[in-house]
Design a protein around this motif. Sequence first.
Motif, PDB file in Angstrom:
ATOM      1  N   GLN A 179      19.543   5.779   9.794  1.00 13.20           N
ATOM      2  CA  GLN A 179      19.046   4.607   9.074  1.00 13.20           C
ATOM      3  C   GLN A 179      17.577   4.810   8.727  1.00 13.20           C
ATOM      4  N   PRO A 180      17.199   4.603   7.478  1.00 18.16           N
ATOM      5  CA  PRO A 180      15.798   4.817   7.095  1.00 18.16           C
ATOM      6  C   PRO A 180      14.897   3.710   7.625  1.00 18.16           C
ATOM      7  N   ILE A 181      13.641   4.033   7.775  1.00 18.01           N
ATOM      8  CA  ILE A 181      12.629   3.037   8.100  1.00 18.01           C
ATOM      9  C   ILE A 181      12.121   2.456   6.787  1.00 18.01           C
ATOM     10  N   ARG A 182      12.074   1.141   6.689  1.00 17.65           N
ATOM     11  CA  ARG A 182      11.552   0.464   5.509  1.00 17.65           C
ATOM     12  C   ARG A 182      10.062   0.200   5.726  1.00 17.65           C
ATOM     13  N   LEU A 183       9.245   0.723   4.841  1.00 25.05           N
ATOM     14  CA  LEU A 183       7.796   0.507   4.908  1.00 25.05           C
ATOM     15  C   LEU A 183       7.426  -0.423   3.758  1.00 25.05           C
ATOM     16  N   MET A 184       7.227  -1.692   4.080  1.00 22.80           N
ATOM     17  CA  MET A 184       7.003  -2.701   3.060  1.00 22.80           C
ATOM     18  C   MET A 184       5.568  -2.643   2.534  1.00 22.80           C
ATOM     19  N   VAL A 185       5.432  -2.827   1.220  1.00 24.11           N
ATOM     20  CA  VAL A 185       4.124  -2.871   0.555  1.00 24.11           C
ATOM     21  C   VAL A 185       4.071  -4.139  -0.284  1.00 24.11           C
ATOM     22  N   GLY A 186       2.999  -4.893  -0.161  1.00 24.89           N
ATOM     23  CA  GLY A 186       2.902  -6.177  -0.843  1.00 24.89           C
ATOM     24  C   GLY A 186       2.370  -6.126  -2.250  1.00 24.89           C
ATOM     25  N   PHE A 217       3.101  -1.846   5.670  1.00 26.56           N
ATOM     26  CA  PHE A 217       1.878  -1.102   5.356  1.00 26.56           C
ATOM     27  C   PHE A 217       0.945  -2.103   4.671  1.00 26.56           C
ATOM     28  N   ALA A 218       0.106  -2.735   5.459  1.00 21.39           N
ATOM     29  CA  ALA A 218      -0.687  -3.870   4.974  1.00 21.39           C
ATOM     30  C   ALA A 218      -2.109  -3.454   4.631  1.00 21.39           C
ATOM     31  N   ALA A 219      -2.635  -4.060   3.585  1.00 22.15           N
ATOM     32  CA  ALA A 219      -4.050  -3.916   3.249  1.00 22.15           C
ATOM     33  C   ALA A 219      -4.808  -5.075   3.883  1.00 22.15           C
ATOM     34  N   SER A 220      -6.016  -4.829   4.295  1.00 21.65           N
ATOM     35  CA  SER A 220      -6.768  -5.798   5.086  1.00 21.65           C
ATOM     36  C   SER A 220      -6.930  -7.177   4.443  1.00 21.65           C
ATOM     37  N   PRO A 221      -7.075  -7.314   3.101  1.00 23.89           N
ATOM     38  CA  PRO A 221      -7.270  -8.664   2.571  1.00 23.89           C
ATOM     39  C   PRO A 221      -6.178  -9.652   2.965  1.00 23.89           C
ATOM     40  N   THR A 222      -4.926  -9.183   3.069  1.00 25.74           N
ATOM     41  CA  THR A 222      -3.837 -10.085   3.424  1.00 25.74           C
ATOM     42  C   THR A 222      -3.933 -10.521   4.885  1.00 25.74           C
ATOM     43  N   TRP A 244      -9.213  -1.767   4.755  1.00 28.38           N
ATOM     44  CA  TRP A 244      -8.441  -0.815   5.530  1.00 28.38           C
ATOM     45  C   TRP A 244      -6.950  -1.065   5.340  1.00 28.38           C
ATOM     46  N   TYR A 245      -6.190  -0.072   5.747  1.00 24.35           N
ATOM     47  CA  TYR A 245      -4.747  -0.182   5.781  1.00 24.35           C
ATOM     48  C   TYR A 245      -4.303  -0.063   7.239  1.00 24.35           C
ATOM     49  N   GLY A 246      -3.309  -0.842   7.595  1.00 18.77           N
ATOM     50  CA  GLY A 246      -2.749  -0.757   8.930  1.00 18.77           C
ATOM     51  C   GLY A 246      -1.261  -1.035   8.886  1.00 18.77           C
ATOM     52  N   VAL A 247      -0.543  -0.558   9.872  1.00 16.63           N
ATOM     53  CA  VAL A 247       0.907  -0.789   9.946  1.00 16.63           C
ATOM     54  C   VAL A 247       1.201  -1.837  11.012  1.00 16.63           C
ATOM     55  N   TYR A 248       2.020  -2.804  10.625  1.00 14.35           N
ATOM     56  CA  TYR A 248       2.431  -3.894  11.518  1.00 14.35           C
ATOM     57  C   TYR A 248       3.949  -3.964  11.571  1.00 14.35           C
ATOM     58  N   GLY A 249       4.440  -4.494  12.689  1.00 13.78           N
ATOM     59  CA  GLY A 249       5.852  -4.791  12.833  1.00 13.78           C
ATOM     60  C   GLY A 249       6.023  -6.261  13.168  1.00 13.78           C
ATOM     61  N   PRO A 250       7.252  -6.715  13.313  1.00 11.16           N
ATOM     62  CA  PRO A 250       7.485  -8.119  13.671  1.00 11.16           C
ATOM     63  C   PRO A 250       7.042  -8.413  15.105  1.00 11.16           C
ATOM     64  N   LYS A 251       6.768  -9.653  15.355  1.00  9.59           N
ATOM     65  CA  LYS A 251       6.413 -10.086  16.705  1.00  9.59           C
ATOM     66  C   LYS A 251       7.569  -9.787  17.664  1.00  9.59           C
TER      67      LYS A 251
END
Length: 328
Positions: A33-40, A95-100, A258-265
């Motif tokens: 199963q692939p990992i989904r890396l979401m980009v906003g 894959f989040a950018a810091s402004p969000t 900056w960019y950082g990677v987050y997952g669900p709580k």
Amino acid sequence: MPHSLRRLAATLILAPITLATLAAFPAAAQEGQPIRLMVGYSAGGPVDQGARLFSVALTKELGTSVIVENKPGANATLAGSEVVRAKTDGLTLWFAASPTITISPNVMSKMSFDPAKDLTPVAPILSYYNVLVVNTKEPFKTTQELVANGKANPQKLNYGSAGVGGSNHLGALLFAKRSGIEMNHIPYKGNAPAMTDVIGGQLNMMLDIISTASPYIHSGKVRAIAVTSPQRNASLPDVPTFAESGIEGLKGFDVGGWYGVYGPKGMSPELVVKLNKAMNAALAQPELRKRFKELGYEEWTGAPKKLAERGAKERAMWATVTQGIVVD
């Protein structure tokens, strides 16, 4: 040999150095199963560019596909909402950018989640800075000359941005406040159309991410005035920092993203540690490090705590700048 074992054997032959990482990773990923890396943001922008480069390196490190999915909208929070609702198995990440993470909570009238409470920080990825570019026919060539022009002509200078409440809007606003000038903000639906109008002379200037502004600077389509980093950027070594201007209010000016990677709580600490190690290893791959440096990015790696602490610090900083700014 069962199909799943053949798949695992093939992976180990192709990438034996990832044995420890692969053995520790979620079973679903090992089964293909692939990992989904979401980009906003939409495809083709700087965040999407960074995510796609990183996903290739992470795929090599993990031995399983990492697929970038673009979900633009709502100040890039739609992608975050997708991750907040996801299972905690590590297969849906942001894959989040810091402004969000740091600005949107301060300016959005309605935000569907709280970045400080509803996400799990996984890994810091990159730091980036902006560069102030102006139309080549403008009379000012330095920060000092720009500020002098702005003081002599209050509210005559126009600067563009990717939208109200974005990092290049607020970064330029902070520059104006600290240097004691008043400028007019013209919001656009992205950096690209704003840059087009700087080149065409409809705008005097804008802040843009170094990685996307550099081609226009090097081709002579715009003039670079200063970078927002505390030190000069390796990809633009001849462009001074704002702090170098000698202007009192700009001492220590350090406004980046900056960019950082987050997952669900709710992700398990063990899974977070394993993902963090894999991501740091991916960022250490020579090809990726070289490419990011060429694009003007700066290395920013480490533990999840590093990502969480920077997010909290900058949310507080931007709260002081964004008073009165509301994005529906």
